[in-house]
Design an enzyme around this catalytic site. Sequence first.
Site, mmCIF file in Angstrom:
data_model
loop_
_atom_site.group_PDB
_atom_site.id
_atom_site.type_symbol
_atom_site.label_atom_id
_atom_site.label_comp_id
_atom_site.label_asym_id
_atom_site.label_seq_id
_atom_site.Cartn_x
_atom_site.Cartn_y
_atom_site.Cartn_z
ATOM 1 N N CYS A 2 53.010 -85.039 17.131
ATOM 2 C CA CYS A 2 51.785 -84.727 17.857
ATOM 3 C C CYS A 2 51.844 -85.366 19.252
ATOM 4 O O CYS A 2 52.488 -86.388 19.449
ATOM 5 C CB CYS A 2 50.523 -85.209 17.173
ATOM 6 S SG CYS A 2 50.349 -84.717 15.473
ATOM 7 N N ARG A 27 56.702 -82.501 20.761
ATOM 8 C CA ARG A 27 56.273 -83.502 19.779
ATOM 9 C C ARG A 27 55.529 -82.890 18.607
ATOM 10 O O ARG A 27 55.259 -83.564 17.609
ATOM 11 C CB ARG A 27 55.370 -84.533 20.451
ATOM 12 C CG ARG A 27 56.108 -85.464 21.380
ATOM 13 C CD ARG A 27 55.188 -86.551 21.846
ATOM 14 N NE ARG A 27 54.773 -87.402 20.754
ATOM 15 C CZ ARG A 27 55.239 -88.620 20.531
ATOM 16 N NH1 ARG A 27 56.137 -89.119 21.325
ATOM 17 N NH2 ARG A 27 54.810 -89.327 19.514
ATOM 18 N N TRP A 74 51.321 -81.602 15.011
ATOM 19 C CA TRP A 74 52.293 -81.351 13.949
ATOM 20 C C TRP A 74 51.558 -81.748 12.675
ATOM 21 O O TRP A 74 51.305 -82.919 12.434
ATOM 22 C CB TRP A 74 53.540 -82.207 14.150
ATOM 23 C CG TRP A 74 54.649 -81.912 13.181
ATOM 24 C CD1 TRP A 74 55.637 -80.980 13.329
ATOM 25 C CD2 TRP A 74 54.908 -82.577 11.945
ATOM 26 N NE1 TRP A 74 56.480 -81.021 12.249
ATOM 27 C CE2 TRP A 74 56.064 -81.978 11.384
ATOM 28 C CE3 TRP A 74 54.279 -83.598 11.233
ATOM 29 C CZ2 TRP A 74 56.608 -82.383 10.162
ATOM 30 C CZ3 TRP A 74 54.817 -83.995 10.002
ATOM 31 C CH2 TRP A 74 55.970 -83.391 9.493
ATOM 32 N N ASN A 100 46.967 -89.229 16.901
ATOM 33 C CA ASN A 100 48.335 -89.142 16.366
ATOM 34 C C ASN A 100 48.459 -90.162 15.250
ATOM 35 O O ASN A 100 47.910 -91.256 15.371
ATOM 36 C CB ASN A 100 49.361 -89.517 17.431
ATOM 37 C CG ASN A 100 49.569 -88.409 18.433
ATOM 38 O OD1 ASN A 100 48.991 -87.339 18.313
ATOM 39 N ND2 ASN A 100 50.390 -88.688 19.433
ATOM 40 N N GLY A 101 49.210 -89.835 14.222
ATOM 41 C CA GLY A 101 49.432 -90.792 13.142
ATOM 42 C C GLY A 101 48.725 -90.355 11.868
ATOM 43 O O GLY A 101 48.360 -89.186 11.721
ATOM 44 N N GLU A 473 76.758 -84.813 11.165
ATOM 45 C CA GLU A 473 75.979 -84.549 12.380
ATOM 46 C C GLU A 473 76.099 -83.074 12.794
ATOM 47 O O GLU A 473 75.114 -82.442 13.173
ATOM 48 C CB GLU A 473 76.427 -85.484 13.510
ATOM 49 C CG GLU A 473 75.802 -85.240 14.860
ATOM 50 C CD GLU A 473 74.278 -85.277 14.893
ATOM 51 O OE1 GLU A 473 73.653 -85.678 13.899
ATOM 52 O OE2 GLU A 473 73.707 -84.855 15.904
ATOM 53 N N LYS A 477 72.897 -80.452 12.999
ATOM 54 C CA LYS A 477 72.577 -79.727 14.230
ATOM 55 C C LYS A 477 72.403 -78.242 13.927
ATOM 56 O O LYS A 477 71.445 -77.612 14.347
ATOM 57 C CB LYS A 477 73.726 -79.930 15.213
ATOM 58 C CG LYS A 477 73.460 -80.236 16.618
ATOM 59 C CD LYS A 477 72.859 -81.518 17.029
ATOM 60 C CE LYS A 477 71.701 -82.046 16.278
ATOM 61 N NZ LYS A 477 71.448 -83.445 16.431
ATOM 62 N N GLU A 480 69.193 -77.546 11.639
ATOM 63 C CA GLU A 480 67.846 -77.722 12.161
ATOM 64 C C GLU A 480 67.453 -76.677 13.187
ATOM 65 O O GLU A 480 66.277 -76.352 13.298
ATOM 66 C CB GLU A 480 67.606 -79.142 12.693
ATOM 67 C CG GLU A 480 68.331 -79.511 13.940
ATOM 68 C CD GLU A 480 68.008 -80.939 14.408
ATOM 69 O OE1 GLU A 480 66.875 -81.397 14.227
ATOM 70 O OE2 GLU A 480 68.911 -81.588 14.958
ATOM 71 N N HIS A 496 85.262 -82.179 -6.119
ATOM 72 C CA HIS A 496 84.535 -82.769 -7.246
ATOM 73 C C HIS A 496 83.228 -82.029 -7.506
ATOM 74 O O HIS A 496 82.341 -82.564 -8.162
ATOM 75 C CB HIS A 496 84.301 -84.265 -6.998
ATOM 76 C CG HIS A 496 85.586 -85.024 -6.909
ATOM 77 N ND1 HIS A 496 86.338 -85.325 -8.024
ATOM 78 C CD2 HIS A 496 86.290 -85.475 -5.841
ATOM 79 C CE1 HIS A 496 87.447 -85.965 -7.639
ATOM 80 N NE2 HIS A 496 87.434 -86.056 -6.321
ATOM 81 N N LYS A 596 59.817 -83.735 17.528
ATOM 82 C CA LYS A 596 60.831 -84.594 18.130
ATOM 83 C C LYS A 596 60.772 -86.020 17.612
ATOM 84 O O LYS A 596 61.793 -86.637 17.349
ATOM 85 C CB LYS A 596 60.644 -84.584 19.654
ATOM 86 C CG LYS A 596 61.639 -85.441 20.405
ATOM 87 C CD LYS A 596 63.029 -84.856 20.329
ATOM 88 C CE LYS A 596 64.055 -85.664 21.082
ATOM 89 N NZ LYS A 596 65.418 -85.297 20.659
#
Length: 601
Positions: A2, A27, A74, A100-101, A473, A477, A480, A496, A596
């Site tokens: 947010c 955000r 968000w 926010n939060g 990584e 990438k 996402e 395995h 983000k």
Amino acid sequence: MCGIVGYIGSQQAQPILLDGLKRLEYRGYDSAGIAVLDGGAISVRKCAGRIDKLRQMTDASPLRGTIGIGHTRWATHGEPTDLNAHPHTDVKGDIAIVHNGIIENHAALRRHLEKQGCVFVSQTDTEVAAHLIHTLYKGDMMKALQEAIRMLSGSYALAVLCENEPDVLYCVRLGSPLVVGVGQGEMFLASDIPAILPHTRDVVILEDREIAVLRRDSVDIFDDLGNRKTPAALHVSWDAAAAEKGGYAHFMLKEIFEQPDAVANTLTAYVGVDGFKEMLPGLPSRVDFIACGTAYHSGMAGAYYFAELAQTEAAAHIASEYRYKTLFPHPGQEVVAISQSGETADTLAALRKAQEMGADTAALTNTLGSTLERTVGKSLLTYAGPEIAVASTKAYITQVETLLLMAVDLGLRKGALSQERADELLNGLSALPEKMSRVLENQTYLQQYCDRHLHEKLMFFIGRGMDASLAMEAALKLKEISYLPCEAYAAGELKHGAIALISEGTPVIALCTRENLLEKTLSNLRETKARGAETICVCPERFAQQARREADIVWTVPDTDEMLLPLLVMLPMQLLAYHMAVAQGRDVDKPRNLAKSVTVE
Ligand code: AGP
């Protein structure tokens, strides 16, 4: 998660708020809204969807006034709907807040407030805070906020407009970032610095439990007991252009191309003509990295560097796991939190746990003034500049680079590394930006590959040792931003179980930076090929001949020291993810379900 913006001054607030929100959209981007106070009345415009939708709304029905707040969300509590969008108000609309939060005790407070006659219209925890602050308000917002801080648990950054106090903008934070931008006859508020860069680079970063009182010409900071504090202004070096696309189609592509400069800047920041500036203090006997997502992957790479170059035991931990783990303190242990934003909730909580355990702590972050940076004794910065795209690229590369430098510095001081070897690595690093630019120059082969493999159902990334962390990584990438299911595996582990997923044509990409592991990884690639996979080897030019004997496709990067190769082979992987997302028509910079900066647990 947010974004919050606020403005008080003599200009119209609406365009400034909308512009700030647009800059913070990375955000959180599922709903948005603004509230503006004018003529003693607060008006709100808000909707589900992105800032552009909100802009259509405000174009059709503008808000006039020179003080206001805004939010891009968000969702955590309640779906992204018009009603759940911020700002939220009390029943009468006397106050408006953005948040926010997460308010953890929202359910108990809601019951308490409902008994007092508050009627709720949304499912959010934020509306609880709006009603609570209104109930506590008896003509003095400072007092109401002090009381609210005592009653609210969880994490929050709040900005508050109050009809009775039309010349003041209030804000308070606990565990969620807020910065005040200091202008001439105007003040700005934001949850993140890029939102205010076009207006000012002088910022005051709020501490937990501080209340900021913004008037046109002043910013006053108080603690939660009402004691006045002296605001410490900080001048940020980032400029507005650094947080803009600058002609690139996406922030992610711009940030990928900024990596050669980011690597050069980070090197210069730590290594002068006469050697290293202070990196990790002392001679730790063991180093633990705590981080999330991409930063965790850089921690994994860091652990290899510390073991190999500094002969120091090191391990990377997922912060959300570490915070609940039974830990055993080691004498001389150093815990290093890695975070681009410096605001990731799990990383901060894991760091606090390490501090409680008595460990020495340090931070590696890209964000000066972030909570993380201010929580530790020793903080090391990466010099990547603002990273806006949700998918981290230049922050990762500079984290890996800084971890390498930390390991070299420690190795030298411990006598585990010779000066000659350190010089080789540093010289290699100085030459790296040019090689990185060469890799970035040619992306046509990746574009073509993505156009051909647009409809893949599954991809594999494999590697051994450090290369396994690179595989993780590369897979993250791609997942996402293209939403393509990917598996990342330590190459030897494939047989395995996961090899059962491979069928005719499944792409398997092997990352090979280590000569001593090349043959082993290629033989794992051969095993997948025998099961129908299309195999790709990503390696330096000097391995190409050998790789071509095994792999269907070989993508090479220029030769360099094997310790530096991770910084080169990751570039085609970032571009692969980028071009796949573009070919699939995805929203590259703002992928679904993500934000983000993850400031909630
Ligand atoms: C990176 O591409 C991701 N979006 C994500 O994994 C990110 O690295 C993670 O959330 C940690 O963020 P931080 O570095 O700001 O702490």
